[in-house]
Design an enzyme around this catalytic site. Sequence first.
Site, PDB file in Angstrom:
ATOM      1  N   VAL A   1       0.856  -1.444  -0.106  1.00 38.98           N
ATOM      2  CA  VAL A   1      -0.021   0.091  -0.071  1.00 38.98           C
ATOM      3  C   VAL A   1       1.046   1.259   0.174  1.00 38.98           C
ATOM      4  O   VAL A   1       0.534   2.167  -0.730  1.00 38.98           O
ATOM      5  CB  VAL A   1      -1.014  -0.086   1.139  1.00 38.98           C
TER       6      VAL A   1
ATOM      7  N   LYS B   1      -6.799  -1.105   9.448  1.00 38.92           N
ATOM      8  CA  LYS B   1      -7.810  -1.459  10.009  1.00 38.92           C
ATOM      9  C   LYS B   1      -7.829  -1.952  11.362  1.00 38.92           C
ATOM     10  O   LYS B   1      -8.735  -1.887  12.448  1.00 38.92           O
ATOM     11  CB  LYS B   1      -8.781  -2.501   9.093  1.00 38.92           C
TER      12      LYS B   1
ATOM     13  N   VAL C   1     -11.495   0.246   5.523  1.00 41.39           N
ATOM     14  CA  VAL C   1     -12.697  -0.579   5.169  1.00 41.39           C
ATOM     15  C   VAL C   1     -13.087  -0.360   3.612  1.00 41.39           C
ATOM     16  O   VAL C   1     -12.972   0.605   3.058  1.00 41.39           O
ATOM     17  CB  VAL C   1     -13.735  -0.086   6.087  1.00 41.39           C
TER      18      VAL C   1
ATOM     19  N   GLY D   1     -11.096  -1.340   1.027  1.00 41.89           N
ATOM     20  CA  GLY D   1      -9.996  -0.688   0.155  1.00 41.89           C
ATOM     21  C   GLY D   1     -10.503   0.479  -0.478  1.00 41.89           C
ATOM     22  O   GLY D   1     -10.609   1.715   0.146  1.00 41.89           O
TER      23      GLY D   1
ATOM     24  N   ILE E   1     -13.148   1.514  -1.892  1.00 39.81           N
ATOM     25  CA  ILE E   1     -14.541   1.959  -2.026  1.00 39.81           C
ATOM     26  C   ILE E   1     -14.827   3.301  -1.015  1.00 39.81           C
ATOM     27  O   ILE E   1     -14.336   2.981   0.130  1.00 39.81           O
ATOM     28  CB  ILE E   1     -15.500   1.062  -1.569  1.00 39.81           C
TER      29      ILE E   1
ATOM     30  N   GLY F   1      -1.844 -14.528  -5.210  1.00 40.30           N
ATOM     31  CA  GLY F   1      -1.484 -13.459  -4.571  1.00 40.30           C
ATOM     32  C   GLY F   1      -2.778 -12.693  -3.739  1.00 40.30           C
ATOM     33  O   GLY F   1      -2.465 -11.631  -3.267  1.00 40.30           O
TER      34      GLY F   1
ATOM     35  N   GLU G   1      -3.116 -14.528   1.593  1.00 47.74           N
ATOM     36  CA  GLU G   1      -1.627 -14.656   2.502  1.00 47.74           C
ATOM     37  C   GLU G   1      -1.365 -15.882   2.705  1.00 47.74           C
ATOM     38  O   GLU G   1      -2.247 -16.779   2.643  1.00 47.74           O
ATOM     39  CB  GLU G   1      -2.070 -13.864   3.848  1.00 47.74           C
TER      40      GLU G   1
ATOM     41  N   ASP H   1     -10.649 -10.313   9.656  1.00 49.57           N
ATOM     42  CA  ASP H   1     -10.445  -9.008   9.083  1.00 49.57           C
ATOM     43  C   ASP H   1     -11.892  -8.361   8.680  1.00 49.57           C
ATOM     44  O   ASP H   1     -12.216  -7.124   9.007  1.00 49.57           O
ATOM     45  CB  ASP H   1      -9.872  -9.318   7.724  1.00 49.57           C
TER      46      ASP H   1
ATOM     47  N   LYS I   1     -13.587  -4.880  10.374  1.00 51.20           N
ATOM     48  CA  LYS I   1     -14.092  -3.604   9.410  1.00 51.20           C
ATOM     49  C   LYS I   1     -15.417  -3.487   9.858  1.00 51.20           C
ATOM     50  O   LYS I   1     -15.938  -2.192   9.756  1.00 51.20           O
ATOM     51  CB  LYS I   1     -13.905  -4.026   7.898  1.00 51.20           C
TER      52      LYS I   1
HETATM   53  N1  HSE Z   1      -7.059  -9.284   3.080  1.00 60.68           N
HETATM   54  C1  HSE Z   1      -8.107  -8.074   2.891  1.00 60.68           C
HETATM   55  C2  HSE Z   1      -9.363  -8.583   1.875  1.00 60.68           C
HETATM   56  C3  HSE Z   1      -7.341  -6.806   2.411  1.00 60.68           C
HETATM   57  O1  HSE Z   1      -9.096  -9.762   1.453  1.00 60.68           O
HETATM   58  O2  HSE Z   1     -10.241  -7.958   1.800  1.00 60.68           O
HETATM   59  C4  HSE Z   1      -8.304  -5.741   2.475  1.00 60.68           C
HETATM   60  O3  HSE Z   1      -8.325  -5.134   3.841  1.00 60.68           O
END
Ligand code: HSE
Length: 402
Positions: free
Chosen positions: A12, A100, A127, A129, A131, A182, A185, A196, A200
Amino acid sequence: MAKIAILGYGTVGSGVAEVIDTNRSLIEKRIKDTLEVKYILDLREFPGDPNEDKVVHDVNVILEDPEISIICETMGGNEPAYTFSKKALQAGKSVCTSNKELVANHGAELIALAEKNKCNYLFEASVGGGIPIIRPMNSALTAERVVEISGILNGTTNYILTKMEREGARFEDALKEAQDKGYAERNPEADVEGYDACRKIAILSSLMSGKTVDFKQIYTEGITAVTPADFSYAAKLNMTIKLLAMAKEKEDGYLAAVAPYMITKENPLAGVNDVFNAVFVKGNTLGDSMYYGRGAGKLPTASAVVGDVVECARNFGEHLPCLWEEENVSLKDFSSAKGRFFVRVNKVDEAKANELFGSVEKIYLENYPEEFGFMSGEMTEAEFEQKKAQLSGFVSRIRLKD
Ligand code: HSE
């Protein structure tokens, strides 16, 4: 001249430099000033990178430079990002972040610190990305009492579920492909276990309530138990399965959860596929509004960070209001949440299922001759658990989105 620093030159952070370089002339017109990335903080060196001469290893070089007015925190994780962000805000430098975890943990405190020091703590990229969702919540939707937020907030799991639906893939195989491309992770736990998405929705529901929603209190279930059989049943019902994050205002408090849900193909979220995200926001006078786009990825996420930089540069010396207080919201116990369930049971339990769930329509699949599925009536989570405990042949359940 607006001079900024980037903390963390990973995916990022390097995207932030790239977005600024790509759109420099437009951005500079919008801020009515020039914009320069003066420093990049990272432990590593970047020989051959166009910004290699900007790399520093000591954060104090940035914090003590009066020319720096805005800091992009793209390090991720709680520490040292928390300490660096606090020190920056105390020095009157605005912070724009994609982190986040830090926002979910310390959002209210950092916003209050920014207000005290007449600067800003902005977190659009944390939150969804790229958007726009945080700024709409803080500006265009401020006439609304937001009563529900729900949506797909994790790109990795949406990619995996899309693969499972379209190709009949098993979770493990779809995850492996996501990793090879990719999108996931090497350690995919935070995504596939729903953590995750949980952070958010904690951020969004904090903005919804104006107080702090503790992510640790949010019921969270990931997608590791979703199988091709679940998708076969869903297809027969003209439905699909999505990992949804949601927060609702009820008469007696707030309810929040992250879990896989079966949704009808008519639901607009059914058409949100691959790594895309979408968020529904329901306001008491507006009704539904929906925000859709790339929820992850280098440039979409970096674009949101740079959008926040523009906002800070346009409002230098002024704190932009954001209602998020430190007081905790106590969430309703998820066991009291009401809903319907799609249930799979071994055929040995057909009579018991009839007794417990009434005369429900059974669904039989050729490929799974030993079991059947059905949709339950509405009941609380606790009532469902109590019935489930009486089914020795219980296979699985997925919640149905109302
Ligand atoms: N790992 C997160 C996702 C990245 O897949 O949405 C963005 O926060």
